[in-house]
Design an enzyme around this catalytic site. Structure first.
Site, PDB file in Angstrom:
ATOM      1  CD1 TRP A   1       0.725  -0.447   3.157  1.00  0.00           C
ATOM      2  CD2 TRP A   1      -0.709   1.205   3.619  1.00  0.00           C
ATOM      3  NE1 TRP A   1       0.929  -0.053   4.281  1.00  0.00           N
ATOM      4  CE2 TRP A   1       0.451   1.073   4.793  1.00  0.00           C
ATOM      5  CE3 TRP A   1      -1.656   2.273   3.438  1.00  0.00           C
ATOM      6  CZ2 TRP A   1       0.167   1.978   5.753  1.00  0.00           C
ATOM      7  CZ3 TRP A   1      -1.696   2.918   4.743  1.00  0.00           C
ATOM      8  CH2 TRP A   1      -0.913   2.521   5.696  1.00  0.00           C
ATOM      9  CG  ASP A   2       4.800   0.745   1.642  1.00  0.00           C
ATOM     10  OD1 ASP A   2       3.831  -0.151   2.151  1.00  0.00           O
ATOM     11  OD2 ASP A   2       5.759   0.701   2.157  1.00  0.00           O
TER      12      ASP A   2
ATOM     13  CD  GLU B   1       2.417  -4.417   9.233  1.00  0.00           C
ATOM     14  OE1 GLU B   1       3.710  -4.739   9.638  1.00  0.00           O
ATOM     15  OE2 GLU B   1       2.163  -4.520   8.058  1.00  0.00           O
TER      16      GLU B   1
ATOM     17  CE  LYS C   1       5.804  -2.505  11.920  1.00  0.00           C
ATOM     18  NZ  LYS C   1       5.563  -3.495  10.795  1.00  0.00           N
ATOM     19  CD  GLN C   2       2.586   0.797  10.215  1.00  0.00           C
ATOM     20  OE1 GLN C   2       2.923  -0.222  10.580  1.00  0.00           O
ATOM     21  NE2 GLN C   2       2.404   1.283   8.862  1.00  0.00           N
TER      22      GLN C   2
HETATM   23  C1  BGC Z   1       4.820  -1.582   7.646  1.00  0.00           C
HETATM   24  C2  BGC Z   1       3.891  -1.610   6.459  1.00  0.00           C
HETATM   25  C3  BGC Z   1       4.577  -1.492   5.111  1.00  0.00           C
HETATM   26  C4  BGC Z   1       5.327  -2.481   4.979  1.00  0.00           C
HETATM   27  C5  BGC Z   1       6.229  -2.075   3.728  1.00  0.00           C
HETATM   28  C6  BGC Z   1       5.848  -2.686   7.303  1.00  0.00           C
HETATM   29  O1  BGC Z   1       6.771  -2.564   8.610  1.00  0.00           O
HETATM   30  O2  BGC Z   1       4.152  -1.724   8.979  1.00  0.00           O
HETATM   31  O3  BGC Z   1       2.836  -0.653   6.785  1.00  0.00           O
HETATM   32  O4  BGC Z   1       3.469  -1.382   4.269  1.00  0.00           O
HETATM   33  O5  BGC Z   1       6.428  -2.446   6.198  1.00  0.00           O
HETATM   34  O6  BGC Z   1       7.042  -0.788   3.945  1.00  0.00           O
END
Ligand code: BGC
Length: 766
Positions: A345-346, A487, A600-601
């Site tokens: 999704w990035d 996550e 986490k984010q």
């Molecule tokens: C993040 C995801 C991201 C992925 C790739 C993961 O560590 O939690 O949001 O899409 O890394 O960058």
């Protein structure tokens, strides 16, 4: 040392002045070269420990049994051994000094140099390498080495094409050809072991002493998977040696692949008629056009900020498949093997907006990639028992099949660590729809939407309709057992980001079905025949009003999911302060982290970043403070979202703090987080913080708005954007905003609430 070469003046050049083994991988990544077709890590030509030579081609994947698709490293052409009086020299040799390496992001030119002065001999060698991946000829990489001698030296130079490359032990290619063709052309051909995709690599070395070409002096050798050429040269004091290497890469995926080696050799021969400077000039001209469309200039006391912003844009430019709509942007671009070259999704949420606003054609390619992968997304939906299109969490080739591994390593308790993102991190489905639809809005590319975009929007909506679960007791639809962007919270019910994005997906699909029916009967009928638009609209009409959207509770908080606010709180200071990546894993398993009030984010904050007007600003602020306190930013996607939202809230210093963190994730002096590749999403996040956050540019009810919140250190900033075909130069300082339409198109803009019509140039005080 991470410095700005001309003491704060040239904010296009990144320079490194100390050569250390420890930072090798970091600089190979940060100074990586590329042109969207290929990416080449900036390892030295000379051999040194700890370096990773790597050349990747966009979309060239292979998949071995029991593994996921992975980008294939191509044979290396960068290696040039320089042996002086029997001693292999390098920038790290104990007798080397005066080292520097730089990347000019304006023209994609890598330069590094050093002096080699043997202790037991008079004189020294001044060695300078230059290298670029051509923006004008996507197959071409040019490498030039200049050696100036101020003594007598016997030199041996060995250049090679080296296919002895594995990815953690996996060899992805079979050899088909290994030879030397006319005019010293080292030639290697192979194909992917399973996918079968053929590739060809040619490398020609030309040697000049004091301007005169030395022909016929190269001696060839070949061993398994390597073909090389050696030249011996004696240099006297004052002699100038120039080695020019032309390297071309082709694969059977290329639109200009003919399957005939002779065609490639012919093209390579004709390129070799031109010298390094001429080819550099041609490439520079393409770079110039790219920067013209997207540059950002900032006047500030700290010039490194502008340099880092440009580095982020440079990386987006070199990772973007300008040439092909069948490939997309991987989480590490083409700079490293991290995440195996998979697309997350990035791309749609972090990178795509940069392209939609500055390079619409490139953005269109990225969106079209998701159209090509629709069938894979449909297959995945069926496999999980759903309708419509369920985009994979990790995508790679246009098969569109899920590439997220099921297991990864072992947990501390010796159980295999199951990776569940491919099953339940489903927000990617609405993220893709959101990104593609935004592209259509920003560019007004209705033709694209009708041909490709609406199908994505409608099929993702159909997926969600089948995914919603009815809660009889509460008479509402819910999304259970899901992972949102955070996550650290797996299998939760009603992740706030997902639920709101799904509502957006459904609502937008419904609106567009309506509009399309009256706007273009033919387009409507075509899609209706394939997808059943009337039934889709009907089903959305029934379910959407009952979709549960987490709302503000009595404390003014919006719950991230059904249980988040009940979780156990712990002191997070240690994790928040630490620069060790994911330190929390040393103390807790993922399952245990799931029971803690720690993120986490950005999750809800990510939603605020995408939808600034969803809640009143006092609620946004309250939730920002609450969730920031719980977030340990263990993903590089997090800081920029917090920065953007803080800037919009007018919390400029806080925003600037997060922004600097985002800049330093990859571009900070000592950060080595990018050893395995650049954080592509963060590059997009940096751009978004500047444009959507500090400059306050956005879209409200279809209009472009500007509500600036500049950091106190920034005196002014100018931004190039393309909004609905209007090429804009937007300049802001602490008091005023100037909008200039560069291609004569008229445009209406709302600046801090005031509507202005720009027909030429207009300035408004705010
Ligand atoms: C993040 C995801 C991201 C992925 C790739 C993961 O560590 O939690 O949001 O899409 O890394 O960058």
């Amino acid at each position: 040392m991470f410095v700005n070469s001309t003491e704060g003046k040239n904010t296009y050049i990144l320079e490194e002045r100390d050569c250390t083994e420890k930072l090798q991988k970091k600089y190979e990544t940060v100074m990586c070269l590329g042109n969207g077709y290929l990416g080449m890590r900036s390892a030295f030509c000379e051999e040194i420990p700890e370096q990773t030579r790597l050349t990747l081609i966009a979309g060239l994947y292979d998949k071995q049994p029991r593994e996921e698709e992975e980008l294939i490293p191509l044979p290396d052409v960068t290696s040039l051994s320089i042996v002086a009086e029997g001693e292999k020299i390098s920038p790290l040799h104990k007798n080397s000094s005066e080292y520097s390496r730089s990347l000019n992001v304006r023209n994609g030119l890598l330069t590094y140099q050093y002096r080699y002065s043997p202790k037991d001999k008079d004189g020294s060698l001044w060695v300078k390498h230059r290298r670029f991946a051509s923006m004008a000829q996507k197959h071409l990489v040019m490498l030039e080495t200049d050696i100036v001698s101020d003594g007598d030296f016997q030199l041996e130079l060995i250049s090679s094409v080296n296919a002895r490359i594995t990815v953690n032990g996996t060899q992805h290619t079979f050899e088909e050809e290994r030879t030397v063709l006319d005019n010293d052309l080292l030639w290697y051909g192979g194909r992917a072991v399973v996918a079968g995709t053929q590739f060809r690599v040619g490398s020609r070395m030309k040697i000049y002493v004091n301007g005169a070409e030395r022909k016929g002096i190269q001696r060839y050798s070949t061993e398994r998977r390597i073909v090389s050429s050696t030249a011996r040269i004696r240099l006297s004091k004052g002699d100038e040696l120039k080695i020019v290497r032309y390297a071309t890469y082709y694969t059977a995926n290329d639109t200009d692949w003919t399957g005939n080696d002779e065609d490639i050799v012919e093209i390579t021969d004709s390129i070799c008629q031109k010298d390094f400077e001429k080819l550099l000039y041609e490439s520079e001209r393409e770079w110039e056009k790219l920067w013209q469309n997207c540059d950002i200039s900032i006047e500030s006391d700290d010039a490194t900020e502008n340099l880092k912003i440009r580095l982020a844009m440079y990386h987006m430019i070199i990772m973007c498949p300008w040439h092909d709509s069948k490939v997309s942007i991987a989480a590490k671009g083409l700079t490293g093997m991290g995440y195996a070259g998979h697309v997350f999704w990035d791309c749609e949420i972090f990178n795509l907006p940069f392209f939609s606003y500055t390079q619409p054609l490139a953005a269109r390619n990225l969106c079209t990639y998701r159209y090509h992968t629709l069938d894979g997304a449909r297959r995945k939906a069926r496999q999980y028992g759903y309708a419509g299109a369920m985009y994979p969490w990790e995508s790679a080739s246009i098969s569109g099949d899920e590439q997220c591994p099921k297991f990864k390593n072992y947990s501390p308790d010796n159980t295999p660590r199951r990776v569940t993102c491919g099953d339940i991190e489903q927000h990617v489905v609405c993220d893709v729809a959101y990104g593609v639809y935004s592209y259509g809005q920003i560019t007004e590319d209705r033709e694209f939407m009708k041909k490709y975009g609406f199908e994505i929007l409608f099929e993702t909506a159909a997926f969600w309709l089948s995914r919603l679960e009815y809660n009889e007791q509460k008479d509402r639809y819910e999304i259970r057992q899901i992972t949102g962007p955070d996550e650290y919270k797996e299998y939760v019910d009603n992740d706030v980001f997902t639920n709101y994005m799904v509502a957006w997906n459904l609502k937008t699909a419904l609106n567009e079905i309506d509009i399309l029916a009256s706007e273009d009967t033919q387009a409507y009928n075509t899609l209706d025949k394939r997808l059943g638009l009337a039934e889709l609209a009907n089903a959305i009409g029934q379910k959407l009003p009952k979709l549960y959207l987490p709302s503000i509770n009595d404390d003014g908080l919006v719950p991230q999911n059904d249980t988040y606010l009940t979780l156990k709180q712990i002191d997070l200071t240690k994790y928040k302060k630490s620069c060790i990546n994911r330190l929390i894993y040393r103390d807790y398993s993922l399952k245990e982290i799931g029971d803690l009030m720690v993120s986490k984010q950005a999750d809800l904050i990510q939603l605020f970043a995408l939808m600034p007007n969803l809640f009143p600003s006092d609620i946004v602020k309250k939730n920002f403070d609450f969730y920031e306190d719980k977030c340990i930013h263990d993903s590089s996607l997090s800081l920029s979202a917090f920065a953007t939202v803080a800037a919009r809230l007018g919390e400029i210093e806080i925003a600037h703090g997060f922004f600097k963190g985002a800049l330093d994730t990859d571009f900070g002096e000592s950060s080595i987080l990018c050893n395995e590749g650049i954080h592509a999403a963060n590059c997009g996040g940096i751009w978004q913080t500047v444009v959507f956050g500090f400059a306050g540019i956005g879209v409200l009810e279809g209009n472009l708005i500007i509500e600036p919140h500049l950091p106190s250190e920034w005196r002014n900033i100018s931004i190039r954007l393309n909004w609905r075909g209007c090429e804009l130069l937007i300049s802001l300082d602490k008091k005023s905003v100037t909008v200039e339409s560069l291609n004569g198109k008229e445009i209406f803009v709302f600046i801090s609430g005031k509507e202005i019509c720009v027909n030429g140039k207009a300035t408004v005080n705010y």
